[in-house]
Design an enzyme around this catalytic site. Sequence first.
Site, PDB file in Angstrom:
ATOM      1  N   CYS A 119      72.178  58.607  87.577  1.00 43.94           N
ATOM      2  CA  CYS A 119      72.598  57.530  86.668  1.00 43.94           C
ATOM      3  C   CYS A 119      72.128  57.940  85.278  1.00 43.94           C
ATOM      4  O   CYS A 119      70.922  58.104  85.055  1.00 43.94           O
ATOM      5  CB  CYS A 119      71.948  56.207  87.067  1.00 43.94           C
ATOM      6  SG  CYS A 119      72.149  54.896  85.816  1.00 43.94           S
ATOM      7  N   CYS A 161      78.654  58.835  82.716  1.00 50.08           N
ATOM      8  CA  CYS A 161      78.263  57.627  83.445  1.00 50.08           C
ATOM      9  C   CYS A 161      78.778  57.848  84.850  1.00 50.08           C
ATOM     10  O   CYS A 161      79.965  58.140  85.041  1.00 50.08           O
ATOM     11  CB  CYS A 161      78.893  56.383  82.821  1.00 50.08           C
ATOM     12  SG  CYS A 161      78.679  54.922  83.854  1.00 50.08           S
ATOM     13  N   THR A 164      72.323  56.307  82.348  1.00 50.35           N
ATOM     14  CA  THR A 164      71.648  55.277  81.558  1.00 50.35           C
ATOM     15  C   THR A 164      70.187  55.121  81.972  1.00 50.35           C
ATOM     16  O   THR A 164      69.313  54.879  81.134  1.00 50.35           O
ATOM     17  CB  THR A 164      72.390  53.933  81.703  1.00 50.35           C
ATOM     18  OG1 THR A 164      73.790  54.168  81.476  1.00 50.35           O
ATOM     19  CG2 THR A 164      71.913  52.919  80.686  1.00 50.35           C
ATOM     20  N   ARG A 207      71.132  47.785  83.699  1.00 46.88           N
ATOM     21  CA  ARG A 207      70.630  48.690  82.648  1.00 46.88           C
ATOM     22  C   ARG A 207      71.334  48.461  81.324  1.00 46.88           C
ATOM     23  O   ARG A 207      70.717  48.497  80.266  1.00 46.88           O
ATOM     24  CB  ARG A 207      70.806  50.148  83.060  1.00 46.88           C
ATOM     25  CG  ARG A 207      69.797  50.665  84.067  1.00 46.88           C
ATOM     26  CD  ARG A 207      70.005  50.123  85.468  1.00 46.88           C
ATOM     27  NE  ARG A 207      71.312  50.402  86.030  1.00 46.88           N
ATOM     28  CZ  ARG A 207      71.902  49.688  86.988  1.00 46.88           C
ATOM     29  NH1 ARG A 207      71.326  48.606  87.486  1.00 46.88           N
ATOM     30  NH2 ARG A 207      73.084  50.007  87.458  1.00 46.88           N
ATOM     31  N   LYS A 246      81.962  48.772  90.343  1.00 47.03           N
ATOM     32  CA  LYS A 246      80.806  48.161  90.995  1.00 47.03           C
ATOM     33  C   LYS A 246      81.216  47.078  91.999  1.00 47.03           C
ATOM     34  O   LYS A 246      80.455  46.771  92.913  1.00 47.03           O
ATOM     35  CB  LYS A 246      79.854  47.572  89.950  1.00 47.03           C
ATOM     36  CG  LYS A 246      79.075  48.663  89.204  1.00 47.03           C
ATOM     37  CD  LYS A 246      78.239  48.086  88.085  1.00 47.03           C
ATOM     38  CE  LYS A 246      77.568  49.170  87.248  1.00 47.03           C
ATOM     39  NZ  LYS A 246      76.692  50.073  88.013  1.00 47.03           N
ATOM     40  N   THR A 304      77.777  54.697  78.631  1.00 47.70           N
ATOM     41  CA  THR A 304      77.397  53.334  78.249  1.00 47.70           C
ATOM     42  C   THR A 304      76.922  53.340  76.793  1.00 47.70           C
ATOM     43  O   THR A 304      76.522  54.373  76.257  1.00 47.70           O
ATOM     44  CB  THR A 304      76.223  52.816  79.108  1.00 47.70           C
ATOM     45  OG1 THR A 304      75.087  53.673  78.903  1.00 47.70           O
ATOM     46  CG2 THR A 304      76.585  52.788  80.579  1.00 47.70           C
TER      47      THR A 304
END
Lengths: 240, 240
Positions: B85, B199, B87, B51, B169, B129
């Site tokens: 999420c 985030c 974003t 994203r 991640k 983000t």
Amino acid sequence: MAKPFLLGVLGGMGPLATLDFQRRLLDATPAQSDQQQLPTVVWNVPQIADRQKALAGTGPSPLPQLIHGIKALNQAGASYIAIPCNTAHHWYDALSEVSEAPILHIVDATLDALAQSVERPQRVGVIATKGTLDAGWYQRRLALQGIEVVTPTEEELAQWFVPGCYAVKRGALVEGGALLSRQASALFARGAQKLVLACTEVPVALEAVNAPFLHLTWDPAQALAERCSHLWQSQGVFNR
Amino acid sequence: MAKPFLLGVLGGMGPLATLDFQRRLLDATPAQSDQQQLPTVVWNVPQIADRQKALAGTGPSPLPQLIHGIKALNQAGASYIAIPCNTAHHWYDALSEVSEAPILHIVDATLDALAQSVERPQRVGVIATKGTLDAGWYQRRLALQGIEVVTPTEEELAQWFVPGCYAVKRGALVEGGALLSRQASALFARGAQKLVLACTEVPVALEAVNAPFLHLTWDPAQALAERCSHLWQSQGVFNR
């Protein structure tokens, strides 16, 4: 063309054990990015008839709800299905019949992992629901490997195992861990050198209380998660 | 007849944040049994275009994969959908168009929770983000409440935020927690009295390192989980 890999997880039994299983899937996969992690679709619907009561003949069958979940996972595109609940494997044949995606069997995954382990205990304890114990899945397969099996007595189940599991189900992990630790100690006292934690609520609770004998246990949920992860890794995702 | 309650979770961004969100759903619900817990179906498929890169114009759009997930959740019977999420909410309108089930908006849930909080900080920092910051969702709504907003500089994002998220991640929570703690400290140093962790990777990492300023943060994932749980509780399941 083969279906793309998508692991369906038939959860909800209980909802916390289903989360624990998902964490094991992530931990079992050496992903370096989101994209390398195992793709899953998870049916975590705990409004399902009590499996222990159904098998004891004191409650309705969970089969219709299990079939509903299996069908939803197939419709969502699952290419394999895992059920992180030992007791639910009573309905394995009926569920396999209605599932296009193959269902990985938790007992197979556990016994295969156990057969490959280096240390071979002579005597193993099995902590499980009465339904799972009565089915004899673990006892028979362990006996075939020449291993003696110790199981909880009915009294122990009533005093420690059953209330321990229901404590986990209402989120009382420390209380559940204490009760299930007593169940485990009773099996060690009868000569078990290792324990199979053949109910997915049990490791959740024992880890919550950091039980000192965890290194002497085998966890079917872990074995099933590893089998799922190996299947995913065999798709060659780490070479891309 | 109304659809039975079933929360669809569009996850995978990332897979660990999706697990964290599921844990918050359980924690937010005072269930005394499995059957009282919130029924969910979770699409945790992380094979989805990045994203952050898509919004920076350096990668393909995740929209087709997001739509695929939304459709799968609708087919599985979801009556509401949550997307843990921030974003991904860039594509909120396009996803709402293809979804029969209403999608709960993470920014609405957060700002409503914030408006009800007793303490009113004068200056709030937003960790997010670049895509979420550029969209201005949090800044605009906080300004409407008369609250000044502090955001990370581009340099800080590149040095701390982005590598911190990518560390999460790949499962390096301690490394991610250290980087994201530095990002948080920079905002406190510029006068922020509280932080919005906008985030979903951020709270996962900060909790992993037990960051000492966690009590000074608001967590949109938590606000969204609480909104979902209240919806479920309003079904009267605890009166049955």
